[in-house]
Design a protein around this motif. Structure first.
Motif, short mmCIF file in Angstrom:
data_model
loop_
_atom_site.label_atom_id
_atom_site.label_comp_id
_atom_site.label_asym_id
_atom_site.label_seq_id
_atom_site.Cartn_x
_atom_site.Cartn_y
_atom_site.Cartn_z
N ASP A 1 41.53 30.58 8.82
CA ASP A 1 42.72 30.68 7.48
C ASP A 1 43.05 31.68 6.90
O ASP A 1 43.97 32.17 6.25
CB ASP A 1 41.84 29.80 6.99
CG ASP A 1 41.65 28.59 7.59
OD1 ASP A 1 42.06 28.26 8.25
OD2 ASP A 1 41.05 27.68 6.80
N VAL A 2 42.94 33.21 7.24
CA VAL A 2 43.31 34.63 6.40
C VAL A 2 44.23 35.33 7.87
O VAL A 2 43.83 35.18 8.46
CB VAL A 2 42.64 35.00 6.37
CG1 VAL A 2 42.30 36.25 5.63
CG2 VAL A 2 41.28 33.82 5.10
N LYS A 3 45.34 35.47 7.26
CA LYS A 3 46.56 36.02 7.40
C LYS A 3 46.28 37.58 6.86
O LYS A 3 46.19 37.72 6.00
CB LYS A 3 47.86 36.01 7.31
CG LYS A 3 48.05 33.84 8.28
CD LYS A 3 49.52 33.99 8.31
CE LYS A 3 49.44 32.43 8.89
NZ LYS A 3 50.77 31.75 8.62
N TYR A 4 46.57 38.54 8.18
CA TYR A 4 46.69 39.89 7.79
C TYR A 4 47.54 40.44 8.27
O TYR A 4 48.08 39.89 9.02
CB TYR A 4 45.57 40.68 8.47
CG TYR A 4 44.05 40.25 7.69
CD1 TYR A 4 43.76 40.20 6.78
CD2 TYR A 4 43.69 39.47 8.65
CE1 TYR A 4 41.84 40.26 6.42
CE2 TYR A 4 42.37 38.77 7.80
CZ TYR A 4 41.02 39.06 6.93
OH TYR A 4 40.06 39.01 6.86
N LYS A 5 48.60 41.40 7.45
CA LYS A 5 49.98 41.95 7.10
C LYS A 5 49.24 43.52 8.40
O LYS A 5 48.67 44.40 7.19
CB LYS A 5 50.48 42.38 6.54
CG LYS A 5 51.81 43.16 6.53
CD LYS A 5 52.80 43.31 5.40
CE LYS A 5 53.85 44.18 5.85
NZ LYS A 5 54.56 44.93 4.28
N VAL A 6 49.73 43.94 9.48
CA VAL A 6 49.45 44.85 9.79
C VAL A 6 50.46 46.40 9.52
O VAL A 6 51.36 45.92 8.90
CB VAL A 6 49.82 44.43 11.62
CG1 VAL A 6 49.10 46.77 12.05
CG2 VAL A 6 48.42 43.72 12.44
#
Length: 472
Positions: A152-157
């Motif tokens: 459920d966790v999003k990361y901006k690259v």
């Protein structure tokens, strides 16, 4: 994306706005469950790329993967790591539940309260809202602005953001003497980076007004640290800082964006300085940089550490110096303050240790607008610094005297006469003396050039040779 002007004054003007924006952005992300940060370092000349991010359990992952590897493999590896982290966190939680309670019993989970076995989280990489195919190579898949999703966790690259590869504070700090961190940057430059200095709060010191955070870093709002009000790369401690440690909060930048911030604390306390120095009186005449029509030059033999620490130096050459005064860490503070206080356009230095040049002189003088070149001689060498706002380096030429004497036809006659005196010839050819020549061009008028010759000739108490620097 923030775009900062190159002018230093303008950069200082936006610091507060950037920090407010960052805090507001962080608050928004916390409140909405928005994206974390995943930092990717990918350099064409290297076979591997690095991927750095924090998992939901708080552990930090640093991965090295082949650039030519298919994306699916690294996503599978990330999923495995996330599952292990979940299992570890669940085990720790279960252990806390089973600890003895205050009455000496054991608080065990009731029937059906055991956590369900965790399943491997879904891990995907998206670019422009479309899933990146798993057969795409890493070098092409991890683009700036992509989104990594782990469960459920999003990361901006962030691909190749500005980053510090080296960051250190001096090991010896004195009140009244400038403190300049040694730093190396990748994909950024010091002029576009942000700096903020803190000092230890004295017992009973008041906390910042409003109790809110005082910088980009949550730890900087701790009651143990107070802001100094200095947001430059160089900080000069005052007598009020004696007995306290310093902390520096740095955010690397490149004029377009900022990278991950770092903090470092001094390992030593600020100590009292030696009082008024002889150069303090000379600095009264050099408070400002000269105008474009003038050039101020400084030449200085700064005594290489390899010579200062010999028994001969301590007992014969400098018997009047206390042992601490010959220590390199102490002397570097004095050298930095003296040189920067002259506001010179050209500085020629002799007996410069390589480490002193890279670790001390370059960061200190660079912060005051000077750039330097170095030429090693044997155990030490020569350094020439020039003011970047006035000059650009056209070329650099390093000449070994004995090599030039033996190979350059211009010196044939001198060599023939020297051959007549074998003892003198042997001594001359054994010398490691070099000449450092720097050709500079005026930034105001490209037709004007200047040749700076810096050398350190052999000296002996019974001889008549000495070092000199020359500007033509």
């Amino acid at each position: 994306m923030w775009r900062l002007p190159s002018a230093r004054a303008a950069l200082r003007g936006v610091r507060t706005a950037v920090e407010r924006h960052s805090r507001a952005e962080a608050a928004t992300e916390t409140g909405t469950g928005s994206m974390e940060r995943a930092v990717v370092r990918c350099v064409p000349s290297e076979p591997k790329l690095s991927l750095s991010f924090a998992l939901a359990d708080g552990s930090h992952k640093n991965m090295q993967r082949d650039q030519s590897e298919p994306l699916g493999r690294v996503l599978s590896r990330i999923a495995t790591n996330a599952l292990k982290g979940h299992a570890k966190a669940a085990a720790a939680k279960k252990s806390r539940k089973n600890r003895p309670n205050a009455s000496g019993g054991v608080a065990c989970a009731g029937p059906g309260s055991e956590p369900a076995a965790a399943c491997e989280p879904v891990v995907k990489l998206y670019y422009r809202e479309e899933a990146v195919a798993e057969d795409v190579l890493n070098v092409d898949a991890w683009q700036d602005g992509a989104v990594l999703q782990i469960g459920d966790v999003k990361y901006k690259v962030e691909r190749n953001p500005p980053a510090f590869t080296e960051l250190q504070l001096p090991r010896y700090i004195m009140a009244g003497f400038p403190v300049c961190p040694k730093l190396s940057l990748e994909f950024g430059d010091p002029a576009s980076s942000l700096f903020r200095w803190y000092k230890e709060a004295k017992p009973g010191a008041a906390e910042p007004e409003g109790g809110g955070p005082s910088s980009l870093s949550p730890s900087s709002s701790s009651p143990g640290w107070t802001e100094t009000g200095v947001d430059e790369r160089v900080y000069t401690p005052s007598n009020a800082d004696i007995g306290l440690r310093l902390k520096l909060h740095c955010t690397p930048g490149n004029g377009q964006r900022f990278g991950p911030s770092r903090e470092l604390e001094s390992v030593c306390l600020v100590e009292a300085g030696p009082g008024t120095c002889t150069f303090d009186h000379r600095h009264l005449y050099t408070k400002k940089v000269t105008d474009d029509a003038l050039i101020r030059t400084v030449s200085y033999n700064i005594l290489a550490d390899t010579y200062a620490q010999t028994e001969f130096s301590r007992t014969v050459l400098y018997p009047y110096c206390a042992p601490y005064a010959l220590e390199l860490d102490y002397r570097q503070n004095l050298i930095q303050k003296e040189l920067t206080g002259y506001n010179a356009d050209l500085i020629c230095l002799q007996e410069v240790d390589r480490n002193v040049f890279t670790d001390s002189l370059v960061p200190a003088l660079e912060a005051f607008g000077l750039e330097g070149v170095f030429r090693i001689k044997q155990h030490e060498g020569l350094a020439t610094f020039y003011r970047k706002s006035k000059f650009s380096l056209l070329s650099q030429h390093d000449i070994s005297f004995h090599e030039a004497l033996e190979s350059d036809p211009l010196h044939k006659e001198l060599l023939e006469k020297l051959v007549l005196y074998p003892s003198a010839q042997e001594r001359v050819l054994q010398r490691s003396s070099v000449l450092q020549v720097s050709v500079l061009q005026s930034r105001q008028d490209s037709s004007k050039k200047i040749c700076v010759a810096n050398t350190h000739l052999y000296w002996h108490p019974k001889g008549r040779f000495y070092w000199f620097s020359q500007v033509t």
